[in-house]
Structure formats: structure tokens, C-alpha cells
Design a protein around this motif. Structure first.
Motif, PDB file in Angstrom:
ATOM      1  N   PHE A  14     -23.795  27.029  17.205  1.00 33.59           N
ATOM      2  CA  PHE A  14     -25.309  26.946  17.274  1.00 33.59           C
ATOM      3  C   PHE A  14     -25.417  25.914  17.679  1.00 33.59           C
ATOM      4  O   PHE A  14     -27.278  25.870  17.906  1.00 33.59           O
ATOM      5  N   THR A  26     -25.964  33.730  17.603  1.00 30.53           N
ATOM      6  CA  THR A  26     -25.945  32.471  18.519  1.00 30.53           C
ATOM      7  C   THR A  26     -26.855  31.859  20.000  1.00 30.53           C
ATOM      8  O   THR A  26     -27.464  31.289  19.845  1.00 30.53           O
ATOM      9  N   ASN A  31     -30.579  30.857  19.533  1.00 30.84           N
ATOM     10  CA  ASN A  31     -30.827  29.196  18.757  1.00 30.84           C
ATOM     11  C   ASN A  31     -30.055  28.693  20.423  1.00 30.84           C
ATOM     12  O   ASN A  31     -31.428  27.848  20.457  1.00 30.84           O
ATOM     13  N   THR A  35     -35.038  29.707  22.197  1.00 30.19           N
ATOM     14  CA  THR A  35     -35.886  29.129  20.569  1.00 30.19           C
ATOM     15  C   THR A  35     -35.503  26.781  21.467  1.00 30.19           C
ATOM     16  O   THR A  35     -36.065  26.354  21.523  1.00 30.19           O
ATOM     17  N   CYS A  36     -34.228  27.243  21.055  1.00 23.18           N
ATOM     18  CA  CYS A  36     -33.502  25.564  21.372  1.00 23.18           C
ATOM     19  C   CYS A  36     -34.345  25.118  22.797  1.00 23.18           C
ATOM     20  O   CYS A  36     -34.378  23.579  22.880  1.00 23.18           O
ATOM     21  N   LEU A  47     -31.281  23.537  13.486  1.00 20.97           N
ATOM     22  CA  LEU A  47     -30.801  25.193  14.710  1.00 20.97           C
ATOM     23  C   LEU A  47     -29.549  24.980  14.719  1.00 20.97           C
ATOM     24  O   LEU A  47     -28.712  25.036  15.068  1.00 20.97           O
ATOM     25  N   ILE A  99     -30.282  29.938  11.843  1.00 23.33           N
ATOM     26  CA  ILE A  99     -30.529  31.548  12.679  1.00 23.33           C
ATOM     27  C   ILE A  99     -32.426  31.125  13.331  1.00 23.33           C
ATOM     28  O   ILE A  99     -32.882  31.839  12.767  1.00 23.33           O
ATOM     29  N   ALA A 100     -32.284  31.048  14.736  1.00 24.34           N
ATOM     30  CA  ALA A 100     -33.945  31.838  14.994  1.00 24.34           C
ATOM     31  C   ALA A 100     -34.614  33.110  15.636  1.00 24.34           C
ATOM     32  O   ALA A 100     -33.222  33.275  16.212  1.00 24.34           O
ATOM     33  N   ALA A 134     -33.683  35.406  10.638  1.00 24.97           N
ATOM     34  CA  ALA A 134     -34.008  34.284  10.799  1.00 24.97           C
ATOM     35  C   ALA A 134     -34.638  33.083  10.003  1.00 24.97           C
ATOM     36  O   ALA A 134     -35.720  33.284   9.577  1.00 24.97           O
TER      37      ALA A 134
END
Length: 389
Positions: free
Chosen positions: A53, A89, A92, A96-97, A116, A121-122, A164
Motif C-alpha cells: 500500500f 492498493t 493509494n 492519492t499518494c 496510507l 485505504i483511500a 476508504a
């Protein structure tokens, strides 16, 4: 400077471990995933323990610090198994990351990236009931209220919404879209915020174990530090930069799954007999296998070039769009040939060819449909031609 990413020897050892894990653990669990429509909790725990992740997140925030090439290769290997393992995964690590790393404040990075990376979870909230690629039609609003904002709107087809802990939400902060797309801002919205609700998981054609749902926001109050980067009007740019990673991820997923599908078709062709011999001996079967192999190789080369350019700091909008468009269409063709090679068995749910065909279909739709990507590519071609004239 070029992004060298994780130490290459360490990365290669990780990939060897991941290949074994995919074949020895994830693929044997697919039957259970199909029956329950969810990834088993023990497998999710193992994926978190492996760091899946947080592979693209900086080391100082608990990630592995992979560059784009390494991240995409990881996705390709993971995607040899059924698609839900990537889906859980990918938001993330690919979207988002990357948005937080590139555009977040120091405080936002310190708050969200370690969580994260550890496996919270995003979700990524861009698409709405009335808009997707057309940002001018975005209806979700974020209105200033004191030191924060009040969000109202609905996001649709949001991957991982039921699981999420946080969603990166694109919302309209001004009525006018001028300068172009400056009406869109990005917000980090905790999913337990009052006024946030998640619809029931949508029943899909394929991709068991992967869930999408609506995110509904009704008078959701967020503080000012929820605004990504602390600046309004940057949301569309953030979304597009994240979509480059998302599109490369889908391209890699298409290639990884196409390889699984072709391996299945090849195995079946060598086992199934007709007229007293394996159908793999028949030239028209061989032609379908050969076409599939050549197209997978072409997609692999496109992805390798796009990721190399990204790691060198080049803009890769066109390359990412091209790779995603070609790879996703290619995966669909390989899946279709697999069904054809299986023959009547390919139409039966008890054989995996039917599942492959259904699973592969979405790759041509999300992170930009083939038709939208054709427009993206052509518009950039015409713009470059005009500037060179």
C-alpha cells in the motif's frame, strides 16, 4: 534529476518475492474471492505487511520510495492475479499518494502519508453522475465557511469507497471555469466526517472482490487544512497529474492480466485435443497465440518508454494516454481470443476464460475511456503541430 527510486537489487528481490506470492497465495485464493466478493482479511494483512500500500511513498513516511518504473512493474506483476488485488492498493499508491506527495503541504504529508503507507485505504473522487472528463460540468461544491469549507455533492463509481478512510475529492470552489479549469480544487476528506455517506456497492459485470460505490456529501464541514496544498484552483491539475499515474497503472494491469490470459489459452490449447491431436498444432490457433504475444510485447515496450520518460522528469500525458489506450484494448483482444481458443468451454462460467473476458472489459473505460484518450492524444498532437508551424 532522474528519479532512481528504490535500490535496484532490493527491488529485484522484492519482485521475485511478489511473483511467488501472486502464484502461491493470491491465485489459489481467487475461488474464495469470487464466492464471497471480497479479499480475505488475512490476505489484506499480508499485503499490508509486504508494504504494497506504500510502494510509491517516500521512505521518510513509511513507504518504499519506488520510482514510476518500479511502481508500474510492481503493478504488472501483481495484476497477473485477479484484478481486485490491484484495485485495493492502486488508488493509494498511484493517485492519492502521488497527489499528496506532489501538491500537499508538509502537514498534510506528515498526517496522511504514513497512514496510507501502512494500509489505510483511500478513494479518488472525480467522477460524478453528470460529469467525468468534463470538469466544467462538475456539480460538487466547496463553499467557504469560516476557516474551512462546506462540501455538497455526489461522486459516482468511486473505487474502494466502501472501505476508504479518506477520499481525495475534487470540488468546485468558484462558478467560473476561467482561467481554464481554475474552478476545481482538491480536498482530503475523512470518510467518517459528519454528512459523508457511501451508497451500496454496485453490482458489476466482473472484477469480483473490487468494490465501487457513490460517495454522497451533505453539508460536510472540513477545516481549511483539508484543501490540498492550501491553494484553490489547483484541483484539476492535481487530478490530471494523478491520472497519468492511474493510466500507467491500468496499462500495466492490462498487460499483467493479458499475460495470465494468454498463459491460460496456451495451456488449454496444448491440453485440448481435436482430430486426434492438441489444437495447439493447428495454424489458426497458433496465429491467435502469436498475435496475442506480439501485442503484449508492444504494450510492454510502450509502458517501459513512458515510465522511463516519467522518471527522467518529462511530461508524459500523451505517452500515458497512449499506453493505457493500447494496452487496455489489447487486453480485450487477448481475452476475446482466449474465449475463442477455449471454444464452447470459453462461454461457460466453470472455465476461467469467461471470467477473464468479463474482467478485462473495464480496462477500456476507467481512468479515461478509449474515446476520451483518443481526444487527449489528438488535441496534444494538433497543439504541437500548430506551435511548430
Amino acid at each position: 534529476m532522474p528519479d532512481t527510486g528504490m535500490d535496484q537489487d532490493v527491488f529485484e528481490a522484492f519482485i521475485d518475492q511478489l511473483k511467488r506470492y501472486v502464484r502461491e497465495r493470491l491465485i489459489p485464493a481467487e475461488k474464495q474471492v469470487i464466492e464471497t466478493d471480497c479479499i480475505p482479511d488475512d490476505i489484506l494483512a499480508e499485503m499490508r505487511e509486504m508494504g504494497l500500500f506504500g510502494i510509491t511513498m517516500p521512505v521518510e513516511y513509511g513507504g518504499s520510495g519506488m520510482n514510476v518504473s518500479q511502481y508500474v512493474e510492481t503493478i504488472r506483476q501483481l495484476s497477473y492475479a485477479m484484478p481486485c488485488y490491484r484495485s485495493i492498493t492502486s488508488i493509494n499508491i498511484g493517485m492519492t499518494c502521488s497527489a499528496i506527495v506532489k501538491s500537499g503541504t508538509a502537514e498534510q504529508k506528515a498526517h496522511w502519508l504514513p497512514r496510507l503507507a501502512a494500509g489505510e485505504i483511500a478513494s479518488f473522487g472525480l467522477t460524478e453522475p453528470g460529469s467525468g472528463s468534463d470538469s466544467a460540468a462538475m456539480a460538487t461544491t466547496a463553499v467557504r465557511s469560516g476557516n474551512g469549507y462546506v462540501l455538497n455533492g455526489t461522486k459516482r463509481y468511486i473505487t474502494n469507497a466502501p472501505f476508504a478512510k479518506v477520499a481525495l475529492i475534487m470540488a468546485r470552489t468558484s462558478k467560473e471555469a476561467l482561467p481554464k479549469n481554475a474552478h476545481v480544487s482538491a480536498f482530503l476528506v475523512p470518510m467518517d466526517s459528519p454528512g459523508v455517506s457511501v451508497g451500496k456497492s454496485d453490482k458489476k459485470m466482473g472484477q469480483a472482490g473490487s468494490h465501487i460505490a457513490d460517495i454522497v456529501m451533505e453539508d460536510v464541514h472540513v477545516s481549511g487544512d483539508a484543501l490540498l496544498g492550501g491553494e484553490e484552483g489547483k484541483g484539476f491539475l492535481i487530478a490530471m497529474q494523478s491520472l497519468n499515474n492511474g493510466r500507467l497503472s491500468v496499462a500495466a494491469a492490462s498487460v499483467g492480466y493479458a499475460r495470465r490470459i494468454l498463459d491460460s489459452a496456451t495451456r488449454y490449447a496444448t491440453e485440448r485435443k481435436a482430430f486426434g491431436e492438441p489444437i495447439a498444432n493447428f495454424q489458426l490457433i497458433q496465429a491467435m497465440l502469436a498475435d496475442s504475444q506480439a501485442e503484449i510485447y508492444a504494450a510492454e515496450c510502450m509502458i517501459a518508454d513512458a515510465t522511463r520518460r516519467a522518471d527522467a522528469g518529462e511530461a508524459v500525458l500523451v505517452q500515458a494516454a497512449s499506453a493505457k489506450m493500447f494496452a487496455s484494448e489489447m487486453c480485450g483482444r487477448v481475452a476475446d481470443r482466449c474465449v475463442q481458443i477455449y471454444g464452447g468451454a470459453g462461454y461457460l462460467a466453470e472455465y476461467e476464460a469467461e471470467r477473464f473476458f468479463r474482467d478485462a472489459r473495464i480496462y477500456r473505460i476507467y481512468e479515461g475511456t478509449t474515446q476520451i484518450l483518443q481526444l487527449v492524444i489528438a488535441k496534444n498532437m494538433l497543439r504541437e503541430f500548430a506551435s511548430a508551424a
